[in-house]
Structure formats: structure tokens, C-alpha cells
Design a protein around this motif. Sequence first.
Motif, PDB file in Angstrom:
ATOM      1  N   LYS A 126       1.040  -1.296  -0.196  1.00 15.93           N
ATOM      2  CA  LYS A 126       0.145   0.120  -0.065  1.00 15.93           C
ATOM      3  C   LYS A 126       0.988   1.376   0.155  1.00 15.93           C
ATOM      4  CE  LYS A 126      -3.935  -2.066   2.038  1.00 15.93           C
ATOM      5  NZ  LYS A 126      -4.759  -1.851   0.982  1.00 15.93           N
ATOM      6  N   PRO A 127       0.814   2.185  -0.972  1.00 15.71           N
ATOM      7  CA  PRO A 127       1.385   3.182  -0.918  1.00 15.71           C
ATOM      8  C   PRO A 127       0.885   4.553  -0.364  1.00 15.71           C
ATOM      9  CG  PRO A 127      -0.028   3.215  -2.953  1.00 15.71           C
ATOM     10  CD  PRO A 127      -0.243   1.879  -2.063  1.00 15.71           C
ATOM     11  N   PHE A 128       1.595   5.602  -0.025  1.00 17.84           N
ATOM     12  CA  PHE A 128       1.076   6.599   0.606  1.00 17.84           C
ATOM     13  C   PHE A 128       0.213   7.301  -0.397  1.00 17.84           C
ATOM     14  CE2 PHE A 128       4.762   5.897   3.341  1.00 17.84           C
ATOM     15  CZ  PHE A 128       4.353   6.346   4.517  1.00 17.84           C
ATOM     16  N   PRO A 129      -0.879   7.888   0.320  1.00 15.68           N
ATOM     17  CA  PRO A 129      -1.836   8.499  -0.742  1.00 15.68           C
ATOM     18  C   PRO A 129      -1.583   9.905  -1.441  1.00 15.68           C
ATOM     19  CG  PRO A 129      -2.819   8.765   1.397  1.00 15.68           C
ATOM     20  CD  PRO A 129      -1.109   7.829   1.466  1.00 15.68           C
ATOM     21  N   SER A 130      -0.438  10.326  -0.687  1.00 13.80           N
ATOM     22  CA  SER A 130      -0.154  11.685  -1.075  1.00 13.80           C
ATOM     23  C   SER A 130       1.328  12.190  -0.658  1.00 13.80           C
ATOM     24  CB  SER A 130      -0.960  12.704  -0.926  1.00 13.80           C
ATOM     25  OG  SER A 130      -1.507  12.870   0.354  1.00 13.80           O
ATOM     26  N   LEU A 131       1.885  13.242  -1.321  1.00 10.48           N
ATOM     27  CA  LEU A 131       3.178  13.541  -0.798  1.00 10.48           C
ATOM     28  C   LEU A 131       2.916  14.483   0.409  1.00 10.48           C
ATOM     29  CD1 LEU A 131       4.781  14.624  -4.207  1.00 10.48           C
ATOM     30  CD2 LEU A 131       5.708  13.103  -2.721  1.00 10.48           C
ATOM     31  N   PRO A 132       3.765  14.425   1.610  1.00 14.53           N
ATOM     32  CA  PRO A 132       3.354  15.146   2.674  1.00 14.53           C
ATOM     33  C   PRO A 132       3.418  16.578   2.575  1.00 14.53           C
ATOM     34  CG  PRO A 132       5.874  14.320   2.751  1.00 14.53           C
ATOM     35  CD  PRO A 132       5.057  13.863   1.396  1.00 14.53           C
ATOM     36  N   LYS A 133       2.770  17.277   3.691  1.00  9.91           N
ATOM     37  CA  LYS A 133       2.809  18.556   3.934  1.00  9.91           C
ATOM     38  C   LYS A 133       4.253  19.146   3.790  1.00  9.91           C
ATOM     39  CE  LYS A 133       0.717  22.301   6.876  1.00  9.91           C
ATOM     40  NZ  LYS A 133       0.025  22.387   8.203  1.00  9.91           N
ATOM     41  N   GLY A 134       4.642  20.319   3.254  1.00  7.48           N
ATOM     42  CA  GLY A 134       5.920  20.831   3.404  1.00  7.48           C
ATOM     43  C   GLY A 134       6.588  20.585   2.190  1.00  7.48           C
ATOM     44  N   HIS A 135       6.221  19.488   1.234  1.00  6.42           N
ATOM     45  CA  HIS A 135       6.634  19.143   0.372  1.00  6.42           C
ATOM     46  C   HIS A 135       6.287  19.870  -0.882  1.00  6.42           C
ATOM     47  CE1 HIS A 135       7.604  16.571  -3.654  1.00  6.42           C
ATOM     48  NE2 HIS A 135       8.631  16.061  -2.715  1.00  6.42           N
ATOM     49  N   TYR A 136       6.917  20.288  -1.927  1.00  2.00           N
ATOM     50  CA  TYR A 136       6.379  21.218  -3.100  1.00  2.00           C
ATOM     51  C   TYR A 136       5.481  20.524  -3.790  1.00  2.00           C
ATOM     52  CZ  TYR A 136       9.980  18.903  -6.002  1.00  2.00           C
ATOM     53  OH  TYR A 136      10.756  17.934  -6.537  1.00  2.00           O
ATOM     54  N   GLY A 137       5.185  19.408  -3.661  1.00  2.00           N
ATOM     55  CA  GLY A 137       4.155  18.689  -4.466  1.00  2.00           C
ATOM     56  C   GLY A 137       3.038  17.998  -3.467  1.00  2.00           C
ATOM     57  N   ALA A 138       3.011  18.718  -2.336  1.00  2.00           N
ATOM     58  CA  ALA A 138       2.175  18.328  -1.243  1.00  2.00           C
ATOM     59  C   ALA A 138       0.810  18.076  -1.838  1.00  2.00           C
ATOM     60  CB  ALA A 138       2.066  19.238  -0.134  1.00  2.00           C
ATOM     61  N   GLY A 139      -0.008  16.878  -1.498  1.00  2.00           N
ATOM     62  CA  GLY A 139      -1.184  16.528  -1.807  1.00  2.00           C
ATOM     63  C   GLY A 139      -1.272  15.609  -3.239  1.00  2.00           C
ATOM     64  N   THR A 140      -0.101  15.679  -4.017  1.00  2.00           N
ATOM     65  CA  THR A 140      -0.204  14.791  -5.265  1.00  2.00           C
ATOM     66  C   THR A 140       0.243  13.385  -4.959  1.00  2.00           C
ATOM     67  OG1 THR A 140       0.979  16.780  -6.485  1.00  2.00           O
ATOM     68  CG2 THR A 140       1.023  14.871  -7.465  1.00  2.00           C
ATOM     69  N   LYS A 141      -0.103  12.454  -5.636  1.00  2.00           N
ATOM     70  CA  LYS A 141       0.081  11.260  -5.441  1.00  2.00           C
ATOM     71  C   LYS A 141       1.391  10.671  -5.843  1.00  2.00           C
ATOM     72  CE  LYS A 141      -4.258   9.251  -6.641  1.00  2.00           C
ATOM     73  NZ  LYS A 141      -5.138   8.378  -7.438  1.00  2.00           N
ATOM     74  N   PRO A 142       2.624  10.032  -4.921  1.00  2.00           N
ATOM     75  CA  PRO A 142       3.741  10.084  -5.224  1.00  2.00           C
ATOM     76  C   PRO A 142       3.853   8.576  -5.850  1.00  2.00           C
ATOM     77  CG  PRO A 142       2.992   9.123  -2.977  1.00  2.00           C
ATOM     78  CD  PRO A 142       1.833  10.035  -3.677  1.00  2.00           C
ATOM     79  N   TYR A 143       5.110   8.367  -6.425  1.00  4.28           N
ATOM     80  CA  TYR A 143       5.397   7.245  -6.936  1.00  4.28           C
ATOM     81  C   TYR A 143       5.877   6.224  -5.909  1.00  4.28           C
ATOM     82  CZ  TYR A 143       5.661   8.294 -11.936  1.00  4.28           C
ATOM     83  OH  TYR A 143       5.255   8.591 -13.158  1.00  4.28           O
ATOM     84  N   LEU A 144       5.770   4.807  -6.128  1.00  2.00           N
ATOM     85  CA  LEU A 144       6.140   3.853  -5.137  1.00  2.00           C
ATOM     86  C   LEU A 144       7.082   3.232  -6.082  1.00  2.00           C
ATOM     87  CD1 LEU A 144       6.053   2.066  -2.520  1.00  2.00           C
ATOM     88  CD2 LEU A 144       4.103   0.931  -3.487  1.00  2.00           C
TER      89      LEU A 144
END
Length: 152
Positions: A126-144
Amino acid sequence: ITLTGLQPAANYAYDGPITLVDGMRGSVAYNNGAWLGFQGGDVTAVIDLGKQTSVQRVTVNANVTLDGWIMGCKGLEAAVSDDGKAYRPVGSKTFPDETDLHKHSIETYETSFDPVEARYVKVTIKPFPSLPKGHYGAGTKPYLFIDEITVE
């Protein structure tokens, strides 16, 4: 090994599912062909052990490169089957949120359980659903990006 459902992103598919069990561990370079890259959902792999075998642990390696929009595993589940059709869950684990925005490493995730006999092992990553707060892509789906899946 068979991937059911979500398949690797076309530009990160390389040699396909066999990459996950070929015994070759990837380096920190996620784009060198030793990792499969997924985006958008759970990754489910079914491993045929060839015969009834005692199993008690499943591990998976993930490349974590937050500045490359790549996060590790949020959860890991294992289920077993004798016939490849009816699976019973045997282990699951949830992992803490990733907060180090500069993390660049290879992480190993595992779930252990009481020994069971099975021929097939279904591993759900199971991947993380979104990039964390503080990341320039926060809220976007990350790659796994995952590599070796090991069944012991």
C-alpha cells in the motif's frame, strides 16, 4: 510472479514483474532498471512457491527519494493460498508517515506471522496516498518504487 491490478508505469516497467523476485537488489538510483515504479494505488503480487512451503515473513524493498516524488510503503499485507484462488490473510503492518523531505534511501518493510503452509503468497503493498505537507508537490500522488519481494 504475477501482478494483479495496477501495473508499473510504462517508463518504469523495465523487465516487468520478474524484477521483483530476481534476487538483484536495486541501488539508490531508482531509474536504473532494478526498480518497478507504480503510481495511483495498491500493488498486488502473487508469488507461486511451486509447492507447499512453510512461510512466516514477507519483506519488500522500496526506494525512498522524496525530492523525486517517491515515497515508501504505508502498509504491507500478506495472504496465502493452497490453490491460488481462495486466500486467507496471515499478516499485515502499517508504517509511520514519512516526514523527512530530504530522505534518500532504500527501506525494507516487513510483516511477520505464525508459520503457515501454502503454495501461493499474495503480497499487497500500500502506497502513501499523497506527498506530505511541506513538500513542493504536497497533496499529489507519489510514486512507489519497489524491488525485491522476499517470502521466508
